[in-house]
Design a protein around this motif. Structure first.
Motif, PDB file in Angstrom:
ATOM      1  N   ILE B 215      12.040  -0.113  10.131  1.00  0.00           N
ATOM      2  CA  ILE B 215      10.937  -0.788   9.134  1.00  0.00           C
ATOM      3  C   ILE B 215       9.481  -0.153   9.505  1.00  0.00           C
ATOM      4  O   ILE B 215       8.771   0.465   8.789  1.00  0.00           O
ATOM      5  CB  ILE B 215      10.790  -2.433   9.208  1.00  0.00           C
ATOM      6  CG1 ILE B 215      12.048  -2.723   8.787  1.00  0.00           C
ATOM      7  CG2 ILE B 215       9.936  -2.855   8.288  1.00  0.00           C
ATOM      8  CD1 ILE B 215      12.328  -4.397   9.251  1.00  0.00           C
ATOM      9  N   ILE B 216       9.302  -0.156  10.960  1.00  0.00           N
ATOM     10  CA  ILE B 216       8.060   0.341  11.332  1.00  0.00           C
ATOM     11  C   ILE B 216       7.831   2.047  11.158  1.00  0.00           C
ATOM     12  O   ILE B 216       6.861   2.576  10.615  1.00  0.00           O
ATOM     13  CB  ILE B 216       7.606  -0.007  12.697  1.00  0.00           C
ATOM     14  CG1 ILE B 216       7.508  -1.657  12.846  1.00  0.00           C
ATOM     15  CG2 ILE B 216       6.570   0.544  13.351  1.00  0.00           C
ATOM     16  CD1 ILE B 216       7.462  -2.031  14.361  1.00  0.00           C
ATOM     17  N   THR B 217       8.910   2.541  11.708  1.00  0.00           N
ATOM     18  CA  THR B 217       9.202   3.862  11.150  1.00  0.00           C
ATOM     19  C   THR B 217       9.056   4.361   9.685  1.00  0.00           C
ATOM     20  O   THR B 217       8.140   5.378   9.568  1.00  0.00           O
ATOM     21  CB  THR B 217      10.439   4.568  11.954  1.00  0.00           C
ATOM     22  OG1 THR B 217      10.822   3.978  13.011  1.00  0.00           O
ATOM     23  CG2 THR B 217      10.239   6.253  11.971  1.00  0.00           C
ATOM     24  N   ASN B 218       9.463   3.633   8.971  1.00  0.00           N
ATOM     25  CA  ASN B 218       9.229   3.568   7.721  1.00  0.00           C
ATOM     26  C   ASN B 218       7.793   3.908   7.109  1.00  0.00           C
ATOM     27  O   ASN B 218       7.534   4.691   6.232  1.00  0.00           O
ATOM     28  CB  ASN B 218       9.938   2.562   6.889  1.00  0.00           C
ATOM     29  CG  ASN B 218      10.698   3.209   5.633  1.00  0.00           C
ATOM     30  OD1 ASN B 218      10.231   4.363   5.055  1.00  0.00           O
ATOM     31  ND2 ASN B 218      11.135   2.441   4.666  1.00  0.00           N
ATOM     32  N   PHE B 219       7.094   2.968   7.731  1.00  0.00           N
ATOM     33  CA  PHE B 219       5.477   3.042   7.229  1.00  0.00           C
ATOM     34  C   PHE B 219       4.752   4.132   7.848  1.00  0.00           C
ATOM     35  O   PHE B 219       4.091   4.639   7.290  1.00  0.00           O
ATOM     36  CB  PHE B 219       4.904   1.568   8.009  1.00  0.00           C
ATOM     37  CG  PHE B 219       5.106   0.591   6.943  1.00  0.00           C
ATOM     38  CD1 PHE B 219       4.387   0.258   5.723  1.00  0.00           C
ATOM     39  CD2 PHE B 219       6.029  -0.485   7.354  1.00  0.00           C
ATOM     40  CE1 PHE B 219       4.595  -0.662   5.110  1.00  0.00           C
ATOM     41  CE2 PHE B 219       6.334  -1.437   6.487  1.00  0.00           C
ATOM     42  CZ  PHE B 219       5.576  -1.608   5.293  1.00  0.00           C
ATOM     43  N   VAL B 220       5.153   4.649   9.090  1.00  0.00           N
ATOM     44  CA  VAL B 220       4.434   5.559   9.669  1.00  0.00           C
ATOM     45  C   VAL B 220       4.832   6.926   9.846  1.00  0.00           C
ATOM     46  O   VAL B 220       4.138   7.847  10.355  1.00  0.00           O
ATOM     47  CB  VAL B 220       3.689   5.109  11.180  1.00  0.00           C
ATOM     48  CG1 VAL B 220       2.858   3.966  10.954  1.00  0.00           C
ATOM     49  CG2 VAL B 220       4.880   4.763  11.947  1.00  0.00           C
ATOM     50  N   ALA B 221       5.974   7.187   9.345  1.00  0.00           N
ATOM     51  CA  ALA B 221       6.679   8.365   9.607  1.00  0.00           C
ATOM     52  C   ALA B 221       6.095   9.463   8.820  1.00  0.00           C
ATOM     53  O   ALA B 221       6.058  10.674   9.048  1.00  0.00           O
ATOM     54  CB  ALA B 221       7.940   8.392   9.126  1.00  0.00           C
ATOM     55  N   GLY B 222       5.654   9.359   7.761  1.00  0.00           N
ATOM     56  CA  GLY B 222       5.217  10.356   6.800  1.00  0.00           C
ATOM     57  C   GLY B 222       6.366  11.185   6.112  1.00  0.00           C
ATOM     58  O   GLY B 222       7.346  10.899   6.615  1.00  0.00           O
ATOM     59  N   PRO B 223       6.115  12.119   5.185  1.00  0.00           N
ATOM     60  CA  PRO B 223       7.131  12.852   4.494  1.00  0.00           C
ATOM     61  C   PRO B 223       8.140  13.518   5.353  1.00  0.00           C
ATOM     62  O   PRO B 223       9.131  13.766   4.923  1.00  0.00           O
ATOM     63  CB  PRO B 223       6.286  13.439   3.334  1.00  0.00           C
ATOM     64  CG  PRO B 223       5.053  13.526   3.576  1.00  0.00           C
ATOM     65  CD  PRO B 223       4.716  12.284   4.781  1.00  0.00           C
ATOM     66  N   TYR B 224       7.585  14.265   6.289  1.00  0.00           N
ATOM     67  CA  TYR B 224       8.235  15.335   6.846  1.00  0.00           C
ATOM     68  C   TYR B 224       8.694  14.888   8.180  1.00  0.00           C
ATOM     69  O   TYR B 224       9.348  15.847   8.909  1.00  0.00           O
ATOM     70  CB  TYR B 224       7.503  16.645   6.981  1.00  0.00           C
ATOM     71  CG  TYR B 224       6.886  16.995   5.777  1.00  0.00           C
ATOM     72  CD1 TYR B 224       8.015  17.465   4.560  1.00  0.00           C
ATOM     73  CD2 TYR B 224       5.557  17.090   5.467  1.00  0.00           C
ATOM     74  CE1 TYR B 224       7.523  17.748   3.776  1.00  0.00           C
ATOM     75  CE2 TYR B 224       5.230  17.354   4.068  1.00  0.00           C
ATOM     76  CZ  TYR B 224       6.008  17.834   3.094  1.00  0.00           C
ATOM     77  OH  TYR B 224       5.640  18.141   1.780  1.00  0.00           O
ATOM     78  N   SER B 225       8.772  13.773   8.613  1.00  0.00           N
ATOM     79  CA  SER B 225       9.294  13.393  10.228  1.00  0.00           C
ATOM     80  C   SER B 225      10.123  12.021  10.113  1.00  0.00           C
ATOM     81  O   SER B 225       9.921  11.506  10.958  1.00  0.00           O
ATOM     82  CB  SER B 225       8.078  13.313  10.944  1.00  0.00           C
ATOM     83  OG  SER B 225       6.999  12.434  10.329  1.00  0.00           O
ATOM     84  N   THR B 226      10.992  11.964   8.992  1.00  0.00           N
ATOM     85  CA  THR B 226      11.800  10.857   8.995  1.00  0.00           C
ATOM     86  C   THR B 226      12.828  10.950  10.215  1.00  0.00           C
ATOM     87  O   THR B 226      13.419  11.911  10.422  1.00  0.00           O
ATOM     88  CB  THR B 226      12.423  10.983   7.506  1.00  0.00           C
ATOM     89  OG1 THR B 226      11.604  10.987   6.357  1.00  0.00           O
ATOM     90  CG2 THR B 226      13.569   9.829   7.341  1.00  0.00           C
ATOM     91  N   THR B 227      13.144   9.773  10.658  1.00  0.00           N
ATOM     92  CA  THR B 227      14.183   9.557  11.693  1.00  0.00           C
ATOM     93  C   THR B 227      15.489   9.357  11.118  1.00  0.00           C
ATOM     94  O   THR B 227      15.507   8.958   9.892  1.00  0.00           O
ATOM     95  CB  THR B 227      13.885   8.599  12.605  1.00  0.00           C
ATOM     96  OG1 THR B 227      13.648   7.304  12.120  1.00  0.00           O
ATOM     97  CG2 THR B 227      12.487   8.964  13.235  1.00  0.00           C
ATOM     98  N   LEU B 228      16.764   9.219  11.881  1.00  0.00           N
ATOM     99  CA  LEU B 228      17.902   9.098  11.215  1.00  0.00           C
ATOM    100  C   LEU B 228      18.110   7.935  10.441  1.00  0.00           C
ATOM    101  O   LEU B 228      18.593   7.808   9.472  1.00  0.00           O
ATOM    102  CB  LEU B 228      18.981   9.496  12.229  1.00  0.00           C
ATOM    103  CG  LEU B 228      20.450   9.473  11.809  1.00  0.00           C
ATOM    104  CD1 LEU B 228      20.532  10.647  10.750  1.00  0.00           C
ATOM    105  CD2 LEU B 228      21.321   9.420  13.031  1.00  0.00           C
ATOM    106  N   PRO B 229      17.640   6.810  11.185  1.00  0.00           N
ATOM    107  CA  PRO B 229      18.071   5.513  10.392  1.00  0.00           C
ATOM    108  C   PRO B 229      17.271   5.220   9.160  1.00  0.00           C
ATOM    109  O   PRO B 229      17.710   4.690   8.048  1.00  0.00           O
ATOM    110  CB  PRO B 229      17.566   4.269  11.318  1.00  0.00           C
ATOM    111  CG  PRO B 229      17.260   5.196  12.601  1.00  0.00           C
ATOM    112  CD  PRO B 229      17.135   6.597  12.522  1.00  0.00           C
ATOM    113  N   VAL B 230      15.839   5.764   9.080  1.00  0.00           N
ATOM    114  CA  VAL B 230      15.193   5.633   8.002  1.00  0.00           C
ATOM    115  C   VAL B 230      15.839   6.546   6.945  1.00  0.00           C
ATOM    116  O   VAL B 230      15.857   6.213   5.671  1.00  0.00           O
ATOM    117  CB  VAL B 230      13.819   6.241   8.165  1.00  0.00           C
ATOM    118  CG1 VAL B 230      13.151   6.373   6.596  1.00  0.00           C
ATOM    119  CG2 VAL B 230      13.010   5.303   9.153  1.00  0.00           C
ATOM    120  N   LYS B 231      16.329   7.772   7.153  1.00  0.00           N
ATOM    121  CA  LYS B 231      16.968   8.627   6.208  1.00  0.00           C
ATOM    122  C   LYS B 231      18.395   8.203   5.565  1.00  0.00           C
ATOM    123  O   LYS B 231      18.308   7.912   4.455  1.00  0.00           O
ATOM    124  CB  LYS B 231      17.276   9.965   6.967  1.00  0.00           C
ATOM    125  CG  LYS B 231      18.023  11.136   6.053  1.00  0.00           C
ATOM    126  CD  LYS B 231      17.025  11.567   4.968  1.00  0.00           C
ATOM    127  CE  LYS B 231      17.792  12.238   4.038  1.00  0.00           C
ATOM    128  NZ  LYS B 231      17.203  12.630   2.841  1.00  0.00           N
TER     129      LYS B 231
END
Lengths: 360, 281
Positions: B215-231
């Protein structure tokens, strides 16, 4: 007089508002076994921690071997400590625990090995070097703690109730062993305990402390025979204490009038009209069925108790005070409920100035 | 006779109770492990969709190892998790030390405010971090994600380490200084080794929290730095393919291996805590 190796001069210590050491003056002589004795909260451990450098004095001077140490950190002072809880390093073996002091001083490995071996022999723990503290008994841990503190060849060894956690038998054994170590190594020991028997057994001198004040500093014998204050008389061994006013002085003897009658005490230092206490030990207080010349104190036999080595009789006076009489055995001359009169050799008793009055 | 029958009745009742509790335990374990097992099984399923079994294949693994885009996301996740773990363990340990050993104003406030990041809904934290980054003009991306993860990992570390330290005997440090070690030497020779178990468990905690945060990552990752769970979450909308199953199966395998190694190490440490067989003389 021997050289002072540790001196405390006008040392005060506050914890917040709490005045825990009140103008302490203490000269510790080289090679002596000095015990700080007192009930918990009397400031004895704080005094030790000030010398070790774990606490800072609020004011006053502390000298070790003639050098002021107030500004020196614990690791810069030439004293070592044996802690109450042993404080062994749990992640190190006995060997590494004992060798630690040399290792941090960057002593060559071969020399450390040699010294650790000497220390292990000294405390009779050869063969335990590979153990971890968790795998040792209390007595063994205590020996490791002592060896660890001695490896730096300190001039002064500070011991904070080191035997407190051991059982009675082991404690007695370690008392003798500590005394032997101290005499053999000729190191100054400053020992903290609340156990008066322990203090009597080991010490050259005892400083009896109460509420941040040294009440008396003297040899065990003198402290027992000539207690300087009512507190010391009460705290060291057992005492019968009678309080009153000096009404007559006759040469070496003074007569004290208490609320329950008269008795005698040494006259030295007293004048007629002084408030005083007389202290007489349970083993030297005499009793008879008839009043003895100069003594009118009496009481009723309340209790007769066999306590192993001694036979104790408690005699209640009119004001409710229980006089203790200790004898090796019961002589059969009295029963519960009998009235007994007390007397004693003036030489056996000690006159104590009433502090509450003299101090205002 | 009467007595005996009563007794056997009691025994029977006991036996029944035991059986019931076994079934209960089995159900609990099933709830935990059946979904994982299904996921592992379907990673060998010869079908694009995860709905029913068609046949055995290893092609998803082959596909995964012949250059899948998923590795990039996993790499992002690992970089963030490792950095966040190291930094939050350092910050959290020092913080716990300060809270344990010193008295200062607001200590109580700080102590209780530690729990806010722990209990606050992640979505709130995500939004607030996003707003903060925008106000500060901090660009979204992996550094932003790492900072966010440190933010929510550090309080956990403080809480774990504080608990560990409360059982620690401070006179051990005094003993070290008494023997001639200065504060720095004492810290590295005595304090840190004694805290190792706590450091390890808080590091595990921080790593776990970081690596599966969505959840938190989803907000602050931006378009080019997605992590595995978000992806993976975003892929669900398009339909998940078994190559995701394959990747997570590998991760689980690595995890199990890690747990085994950890157990072995712990056993060895326990053995060593009794002493060594090394000869000194």
């Amino acid at each position: 007089m021997a050289e002072s190796i540790v001196s405390l001069r006008h040392v005060n210590k506050y914890f917040g508002e709490n005045h825990v050491l009140k103008d302490i003056n203490l000269e510790i002589e080289e090679g002596e076994f000095l015990t700080l004795l007192g009930p918990s909260g009397c400031g004895k451990t704080t005094t030790l921690r000030l010398i070790a450098g774990f606490e800072d004095a609020t004011d006053g001077i502390i000298e070790v071997q003639g050098d002021r140490v107030e500004d020196k950190e614990a690791y810069e002072r030439d004293v070592n400590t044996v802690f109450q809880s042993y404080a062994l390093f749990p992640h190190m073996t006995v060997y590494d625990n004992i060798g630690y002091g040399l290792k941090v001083k960057k002593v060559p490995k071969e020399e450390i090995k040699e010294r650790v071996r000497e220390m292990l022999e000294l405390v009779q723990l050869m063969g335990f070097e590979g153990r971890k503290p968790d795998a040792m008994s209390g007595g063994q841990k205590q020996r490791v703690a002592i060896a660890r503190a001695l490896i730096n060849n300190p001039k002064v060894l500070l011991l904070d109730e080191p035997l407190g956690a051991l059982d009675l038998k082991l404690r007695k054994q370690m008392q003798i062993e500590l005394k032997r170590l101290q005499q053999m190594l000729n190191i100054t020991f400053v020992y903290v305990t609340h156990d008066q028997e322990e203090a009597m057994t080991m010490s050259d001198r005892i400083a009896v402390m109460k509420d941040g004040i040294i009440e008396q500093l003297a040899s065990p014998r003198e402290i027992y025979n000539k207690p300087a204050t009512k507190f010391v008389a009460d705290f060291i061994g057992e005492s019968n204490i009678f309080s009153g006013t000096v009404i007559e002085i006759n040469g070496e003897e003074a007569t004290l009038e208490t609320e329950c009658g008269c008795c005698k005490m040494p006259a030295e230092g007293f004048a007629v009209g002084d408030k005083a206490h007389v202290c007489i030990r349970p083993e030297t207080i005499g009793f008879s069925k008839e009043p003895v010349d100069g003594f009118t104190l009496k009481g009723q036999v309340k209790n007769m108790i066999f306590v192993g080595a001694v036979f104790r009789t408690l005699v209640t006076m009119e004001n409710g005070y229980d006089v203790k009489i200790n004898r090796v055995k019961y002589d059969g001359s009295y029963q519960e409920g009998d009235t007994l009169y007390f007397y004693w050799d003036v030489e056996d008793s000690t006159g104590i100035r009433d502090q509450e009055v003299t101090n205002g | 006779m009467e007595e005996n029958r009563r007794l056997s009745k009691r025994l029977r009742r006991k036996r029944l109770g035991k059986r019931v509790s076994n079934v209960y335990a089995a159900i609990i374990y099933a709830f935990i492990y059946v979904p994982i097992a299904v996921m592992v099984i379907f990673s060998f399923n010869d079908q694009l969709n995860n709905y029913y079994w068609v046949g055995f294949t290893t092609k998803w693994y082959v596909k995964l190892f012949s250059g899948s885009e998923l590795w990039g996301y996993l790499w992002n996740s690992l970089v963030v998790a490792v950095l966040a773990t190291i930094i939050s363990v350092i910050i959290g340990t020092l913080g716990a030390m300060g809270l344990m050993r010193f008295e200062f104003m607001l200590k109580k406030v700080i102590n209780s405010s530690l729990y806010i990041p722990v209990i606050i809904p992640e979505i709130v934290m995500g939004i607030s971090l996003l707003m903060l980054y925008q106000i500060c003009n901090f660009p979204l991306g992996l550094p932003a994600v790492t900072l966010a993860h440190i933010t929510f990992c550090a309080p956990f570390v403080v809480i774990i380490m504080r608990g560990r330290m409360s059982g620690m005997d401070l006179s051990v440090e005094e003993a070290s200084m008494d023997l001639g070690a200065n504060r720095l030497e004492t810290f590295f020779r005595i304090t840190v080794p004694m805290l190792v178990p706590g450091l390890l468990s808080s590091a595990f905690m921080a790593f776990t929290l970081s690596i599966d945060d969505v959840i938190i990552t989803n907000f602050v990752a931006g378009p080019y730095s997605t992590t595995l769970p978000v992806k993976i979450l975003s892929m669900v909308k398009m339909g998940l393919h078994p190559d995701v199953n394959a990747l997570t199966t590998i991760m689980i395998a690595v995890l199990i291996l890690g747990i085994l190694v950890n157990n072995l190490v712990q056993a060895a440490l326990r053995k060593r805590s009794m002493g060594t067989v090394k000869t000194y003389f």
